[in-house]
Enzyme design. Structure first.
Site, PDB file in Angstrom:
ATOM      1  N   ALA A  63       0.867  -1.180   0.000  1.00 23.24           N
ATOM      2  CA  ALA A  63       0.000   0.000   0.000  1.00 23.24           C
ATOM      3  C   ALA A  63       0.902   1.228   0.000  1.00 23.24           C
ATOM      4  O   ALA A  63       2.098   1.132   0.285  1.00 23.24           O
ATOM      5  CB  ALA A  63      -0.875  -0.014   1.251  1.00 23.24           C
ATOM      6  N   GLY A 102       0.631  -5.119   0.751  1.00 25.08           N
ATOM      7  CA  GLY A 102      -0.570  -5.142  -0.085  1.00 25.08           C
ATOM      8  C   GLY A 102      -0.317  -5.721  -1.459  1.00 25.08           C
ATOM      9  O   GLY A 102      -1.229  -6.228  -2.105  1.00 25.08           O
ATOM     10  N   GLU A 105      -0.674  -9.325  -0.969  1.00 28.71           N
ATOM     11  CA  GLU A 105      -2.090  -9.587  -0.679  1.00 28.71           C
ATOM     12  C   GLU A 105      -2.930  -9.528  -1.945  1.00 28.71           C
ATOM     13  O   GLU A 105      -3.861 -10.303  -2.125  1.00 28.71           O
ATOM     14  CB  GLU A 105      -2.592  -8.584   0.364  1.00 28.71           C
ATOM     15  CG  GLU A 105      -1.988  -8.845   1.734  1.00 28.71           C
ATOM     16  CD  GLU A 105      -2.368  -7.788   2.745  1.00 28.71           C
ATOM     17  OE1 GLU A 105      -2.076  -6.603   2.489  1.00 28.71           O
ATOM     18  OE2 GLU A 105      -2.955  -8.132   3.777  1.00 28.71           O
ATOM     19  N   GLU A 125       4.508  -5.620   7.049  1.00 26.98           N
ATOM     20  CA  GLU A 125       3.738  -4.583   7.750  1.00 26.98           C
ATOM     21  C   GLU A 125       4.136  -4.448   9.220  1.00 26.98           C
ATOM     22  O   GLU A 125       4.083  -3.364   9.787  1.00 26.98           O
ATOM     23  CB  GLU A 125       2.243  -4.883   7.651  1.00 26.98           C
ATOM     24  CG  GLU A 125       1.650  -4.683   6.272  1.00 26.98           C
ATOM     25  CD  GLU A 125       1.743  -5.914   5.402  1.00 26.98           C
ATOM     26  OE1 GLU A 125       2.588  -6.783   5.638  1.00 26.98           O
ATOM     27  OE2 GLU A 125       0.958  -5.976   4.420  1.00 26.98           O
TER      28      GLU A 125
HETATM   29  N1  T1G Z   1       4.623   3.457   0.001  1.00 27.00           N
HETATM   30  C1  T1G Z   1       5.081   4.681  -0.350  1.00 27.00           C
HETATM   31  N2  T1G Z   1       6.360   4.946  -0.696  1.00 27.00           N
HETATM   32  C2  T1G Z   1       7.218   3.912  -0.703  1.00 27.00           C
HETATM   33  C3  T1G Z   1       6.821   2.599  -0.346  1.00 27.00           C
HETATM   34  C4  T1G Z   1       5.453   2.401   0.002  1.00 27.00           C
HETATM   35  N3  T1G Z   1       4.985   1.203   0.309  1.00 27.00           N
HETATM   36  N4  T1G Z   1       7.916   1.797  -0.450  1.00 27.00           N
HETATM   37  C5  T1G Z   1       8.939   2.569  -0.842  1.00 27.00           C
HETATM   38  N5  T1G Z   1       8.527   3.837  -0.992  1.00 27.00           N
HETATM   39  C6  T1G Z   1       9.340   4.956  -1.456  1.00 27.00           C
HETATM   40  C7  T1G Z   1      10.485   5.260  -0.506  1.00 27.00           C
HETATM   41  O1  T1G Z   1      10.057   6.130   0.526  1.00 27.00           O
HETATM   42  C8  T1G Z   1      11.473   5.928  -1.451  1.00 27.00           C
HETATM   43  O2  T1G Z   1      10.987   7.248  -1.673  1.00 27.00           O
HETATM   44  C9  T1G Z   1      11.282   5.162  -2.755  1.00 27.00           C
HETATM   45  O3  T1G Z   1       9.964   4.563  -2.661  1.00 27.00           O
HETATM   46  C10 T1G Z   1      12.300   4.064  -2.962  1.00 27.00           C
HETATM   47  O4  T1G Z   1      12.257   3.252  -1.766  1.00 27.00           O
HETATM   48  C11 T1G Z   1      -2.562  -3.004   3.253  1.00 27.00           C
HETATM   49  C12 T1G Z   1      -0.924  -1.875   5.066  1.00 27.00           C
HETATM   50  C13 T1G Z   1      10.312  -1.945  -1.815  1.00 27.00           C
HETATM   51  C14 T1G Z   1      12.274  -3.019  -0.680  1.00 27.00           C
HETATM   52  O5  T1G Z   1       6.574  -2.014   3.937  1.00 27.00           O
HETATM   53  O6  T1G Z   1      10.715  -2.096   1.814  1.00 27.00           O
HETATM   54  O7  T1G Z   1       1.017  -2.738   2.270  1.00 27.00           O
HETATM   55  O8  T1G Z   1      13.008   8.493  -0.817  1.00 27.00           O
HETATM   56  O9  T1G Z   1      14.616   3.781  -1.088  1.00 27.00           O
HETATM   57  O10 T1G Z   1      15.967   0.462  -1.279  1.00 27.00           O
HETATM   58  O11 T1G Z   1      -1.494  -4.816   4.213  1.00 27.00           O
HETATM   59  O12 T1G Z   1      11.128   0.518  -0.473  1.00 27.00           O
HETATM   60  O13 T1G Z   1      12.751   7.997  -3.254  1.00 27.00           O
HETATM   61  O14 T1G Z   1      11.225   9.658  -2.150  1.00 27.00           O
HETATM   62  O15 T1G Z   1      13.298   1.902   0.041  1.00 27.00           O
HETATM   63  O16 T1G Z   1      15.068  -0.181  -3.593  1.00 27.00           O
HETATM   64  C15 T1G Z   1       4.057  -2.652   3.104  1.00 27.00           C
HETATM   65  C16 T1G Z   1       8.268  -0.758   2.013  1.00 27.00           C
HETATM   66  C17 T1G Z   1       3.343  -1.325   3.119  1.00 27.00           C
HETATM   67  C18 T1G Z   1       7.556  -2.091   1.777  1.00 27.00           C
HETATM   68  C19 T1G Z   1      12.591  -1.066  -2.187  1.00 27.00           C
HETATM   69  N6  T1G Z   1       5.224  -2.559   2.241  1.00 27.00           N
HETATM   70  N7  T1G Z   1       9.285  -0.509   1.010  1.00 27.00           N
HETATM   71  O17 T1G Z   1      13.773  -0.694  -1.514  1.00 27.00           O
HETATM   72  O18 T1G Z   1      14.067   1.679  -2.375  1.00 27.00           O
HETATM   73  S1  T1G Z   1       1.953  -1.326   4.190  1.00 27.00           S
HETATM   74  C20 T1G Z   1       6.409  -2.217   2.758  1.00 27.00           C
HETATM   75  C21 T1G Z   1      10.472  -1.190   1.040  1.00 27.00           C
HETATM   76  C22 T1G Z   1       0.858  -2.380   3.413  1.00 27.00           C
HETATM   77  C23 T1G Z   1      -1.237  -3.667   3.444  1.00 27.00           C
HETATM   78  C24 T1G Z   1      -0.266  -2.890   4.242  1.00 27.00           C
HETATM   79  C25 T1G Z   1      11.481  -0.756   0.031  1.00 27.00           C
HETATM   80  C26 T1G Z   1      11.647  -1.714  -1.165  1.00 27.00           C
HETATM   81  P1  T1G Z   1      12.057   8.422  -1.996  1.00 27.00           P
HETATM   82  P2  T1G Z   1      13.631   2.660  -1.185  1.00 27.00           P
HETATM   83  P3  T1G Z   1      14.823   0.297  -2.207  1.00 27.00           P
END
Ligand code: T1G
Length: 687
Positions: A63, A102, A105, A125
């Site tokens: 998400a 998500g 999911e 999450e």
């Molecule tokens: N939402 C918004 N922005 C995100 C994002 C996300 N999920 N993931 C990454 N970004 C932005 C990050 O801030 C950065 O921005 C850019 O993308 C590159 O990220 C309903 C509730 C995928 C392994 O927890 O683990 O789904 O600094 O530097 O090193 O059940 O990003 O460039 O402006 O980290 O190559 C669950 C979080 C969400 C994954 C890539 N998902 N992301 O790593 O790049 S909650 C996560 C990561 C959810 C549902 C629930 C990593 C990555 P900027 P980065 P990276």
């Protein structure tokens, strides 16, 4: 359709492509056209099967975290997944990069999942203080079994495509050309791949659950929660998947998610997620990075060896320099032993160990550093020694090589001045063990060139470090604030607290351990040596060291450690020593509660952080939070000292610091102007 979601139908297979850089997060501007596309394709006879794929470097990473805390815009992810499960034609998720949160999911709403060999799949999450809120806690157990699902969801650790195939999470893994293979797979399924049963209707894996084993696993995992709510909610949601009908379990998951997403702990952990990424950004735009191919490390001791391993783990060739063949041999042997331990634990293959060892070249001749692009010294923490090393580096390093010191508190400007190239000099303060600890303080000296800083900041991420750029002062950010946090430790003991009471106040707050247990772990002789070098004393700790009580390594420190155990046992001899020292100073013992302990240790911690912002040693308050969450064990559910100051109430912190300042007259308690400003405005900013 839209810029973010497109459809192409070929030979009866519809491919829905999501294109929302950088990580294809399920933002509202993706969810709406995706819902519309799937609705249209559900009813389109030309589409015999549907493949959901992503453009760019990864499948959906979850998400959109930036949307949390704001009004939810329909359709929600859950509605898209529910729609998917009504589609009576094969639906296939084609996964590359990372399918997380998500994203996974959504894939679980499909009949099938196929992945490229290098893909990773997970529900992280919990690391954001949440639980999977799109049905992951109810669908994943139905696919991989409750025990496997519980481990994945509570740890938040992704698994490889191969492991996912073995667990039944993906149906096929392809080595290349994922999309073509996914389309071919979809055609086969459309041609007669058997019954299309949505995961919500599959209960066979759940029926196999050994409830007793599951509950024991959940209890064990709960012990690691250390005050965090999310891991417990994750386990409760998976338990519900076993015990309740699908829709009831889904509703229960939703209720738990709503509670967590609004809570302080998730706000704190989401703050740290973005703070870590912000900290890595160097303010100067469009900087050309310097080419870094080979790393030189001077010193093969604990720090030098750990730093060398950190780079080898990132695939960099390393030249390791020592003063003698004997010291070099010992250093390389220690590195090999460390890798052997990882192999014995199963966290590294023998092949990977040999590959990493092959990256090392040992030397006792500075001339061998001439082909290195980044040279890091990890020699004895003494300015004269550092200057001698940098003087020699200046003579042998190629032009443009970056010269870094691993000093933990010495003046990097003074070190840079001992070379003809201060623009190439900076600090890289690793934390021991350097091949494990994620934090790296990158010290920007007055003359450090911006491109050198940007090069090293990018490099940090390539070796799995969390980089924070800090300015030059004694102890930079972390150690300087650690001194402020510990300034009252002995006063608290002399006035009546015991080491156990202080440590318990810390662990009840959420720290992995308190200052006295930490001192015994690190070795009290380290602080003793530093105090002597700076002409300082600590009445109780100095006496303990004079008695040879250095902590765990001598079996006695603040605590006793019996029979080689690492479990601290309160020692009446230490408490008698404390009372004797107090009596010598005419201090009568009094009861000291946890609230006072926190006020006299963590409020000065925040106050020192405010001074660091004031002096521009840290560019952002969130950088300080990143340092403390990644290098010093600050509880992530409280977001770091500066974020926590907002939760605690800055006005109260100012008022209580003022009280202790009046009581003791000690400077660590005098409220900093930046802290007062934060209490008034809610914003951390230099004046
Ligand atoms: N939402 C918004 N922005 C995100 C994002 C996300 N999920 N993931 C990454 N970004 C932005 C990050 O801030 C950065 O921005 C850019 O993308 C590159 O990220 C309903 C509730 C995928 C392994 O927890 O683990 O789904 O600094 O530097 O090193 O059940 O990003 O460039 O402006 O980290 O190559 C669950 C979080 C969400 C994954 C890539 N998902 N992301 O790593 O790049 S909650 C996560 C990561 C959810 C549902 C629930 C990593 C990555 P900027 P980065 P990276």
């Amino acid at each position: 359709m839209s810029n973010f979601v497109s459809i192409a139908i070929e030979n009866g297979v519809a491919v829905v492509t999501i294109d929302n850089p950088p990580v294809n997060a399920l933002s509202f501007h993706v969810r709406k056209p995706l819902y519309e596309a799937l609705t249209a394709l559900r009813d389109d006879p030309a589409a015999k099967a549907i493949v959901i794929a992503c453009a760019g470097r990864t499948f959906i990473a979850g998400a959109d975290i930036t949307e949390f805390g704001k009004p939810v815009e329909q359709p929600e992810l859950r509605a898209i997944i529910a729609l998917l499960e009504t589609i009576a034609k094969p639906t296939i998720a084609a996964i590359h990069g990372t399918a997380l949160g998500g994203g996974l999911e959504l894939a679980l709403g499909c009949h099938f999942r196929v992945a490229e060999r290098g893909a990773k799949l997970g529900l992280p999450e919990v690391k954001l203080g949440l639980l999977p809120g799109g049905g992951g806690t109810v669908r994943l157990p139905r696919l991989v079994g409750a025990a496997k699902a519980l481990g994945m969801i509570v740890s938040g650790t992704p698994i490889s495509a191969g492991e996912a195939k073995a667990a039944g999470l993906v149906d096929a893994v392809f080595d290349s050309d994922l999309l073509a293979e996914a389309i071919r797979f979809a055609s086969e399924m459309a041609a007669g791949g058997g019954p299309l049963i949505p995961i919500r209707d599959r209960n066979d894996r759940l029926a196999e659950t050994d409830i007793g084993a599951f509950d024991r696993q959940a209890t064990d995992l709960a012990r690691t929660a250390r005050g965090l709510e999310a891991p417990l909610s994750c386990a409760e949601a998976v338990r519900n998947a076993i015990a309740l009908p699908f829709d009831e379990a889904l509703a229960a998951e939703r209720a738990l998610f709503i509670k967590l997403v609004a809570g302080d702990q998730s706000r704190a952990q989401r703050h740290l997620f973005f703070a870590e990424r912000e900290a890595a950004k160097v303010p100067v735009k469009d900087l050309q990075r310097r080419r870094i191919a080979r790393i030189g490390i001077i010193g093969a001791g604990t720090m030098g060896g750990g730093i060398a391993m950190a780079f080898a783990n990132g695939g960099f060739p390393v030249t390791l320099l020592e003063t003698s063949e004997e010291a070099l041999r010992h250093g390389l042997a220690t590195i090999e032993k460390n890798y052997a331990v990882s192999v014995s634990r199963g966290s590294l293959t023998e092949e990977a160990k040999q590959q990493r060892l092959g990256l090392f070249k040992g030397s006792t001749d500075y001339a061998d550093l001439a082909d290195c692009d980044l040279i890091i010294e990890a020699v004895f923490e003494d300015m004269a020694v550092k200057k001698e090393v940098f003087g020699r580096l200046d003579a042998v390093a190629r032009p443009g090589a970056i010269l870094a010191t691993n000093t933990s508190y010495l003046d990097v400007n003074e070190i840079a001045a001992s070379t003809s190239r201060p623009q190439d000099v900076l600090g890289m303060h690793f934390f021991s063990p350097a091949n494990v600890m994620k934090l790296l303080e990158i010290v920007r000296a007055d003359k450090t060139a911006p491109d050198a800083l940007a090069t090293v900041t990018d490099l940090a991420r390539r070796i799995g470090k969390v980089a924070v750029v800090v300015g030059v002062c004694h102890g930079f950010v972390g150690n300087r604030m650690l001194s402020a946090r510990g300034a009252e430790n002995e006063a608290l003991l002399l006035e009546g607290a015991t080491p156990s009471q202080v440590d318990k106040a810390f662990t009840d707050f959420g720290w992995p351990m308190g200052p006295f247990q930490m001192g015994d772990l690190a070795g009290l002789d380290i602080g003793w040596r530093n105090r002597k070098a700076r002409g300082q004393t600590a009445v109780i700790a100095d006496t303990l060291c004079e008695q040879g009580r250095f902590g765990q390594k001598t079996g006695r420190g603040w605590y006793r450690y019996e029979g080689g155990s690492r479990e601290p046992v309160a020692d009446p001899e230490v408490e008698a020593l404390i009372r004797a020292k107090a009596t010598e100073r005419g201090i009568a013992p009094r009861a000291i509660d946890a609230e006072e302990i926190i006020e006299r240790t963590l409020y000065p911690l925040v106050n020192e952080g405010a001074k660091i912002i004031e002096e521009r040693i840290a560019a952002r308050a969130s950088d300080i939070d990143v340092v403390w969450a990644n290098g010093y064990g600050f509880p992530v559910g409280k977001g770091g000292p500066m974020f926590w100051a907002g939760l605690e109430g800055a006005a109260r912190i100012v008022e209580r610091l003022g009280y202790w300042h009046r009581q003791t007259g000690r400077a660590t308690f005098e409220p900093a102007p930046v802290l007062r400003r934060f209490a008034e405005t809610g914003r951390w900013e230099a004046l």
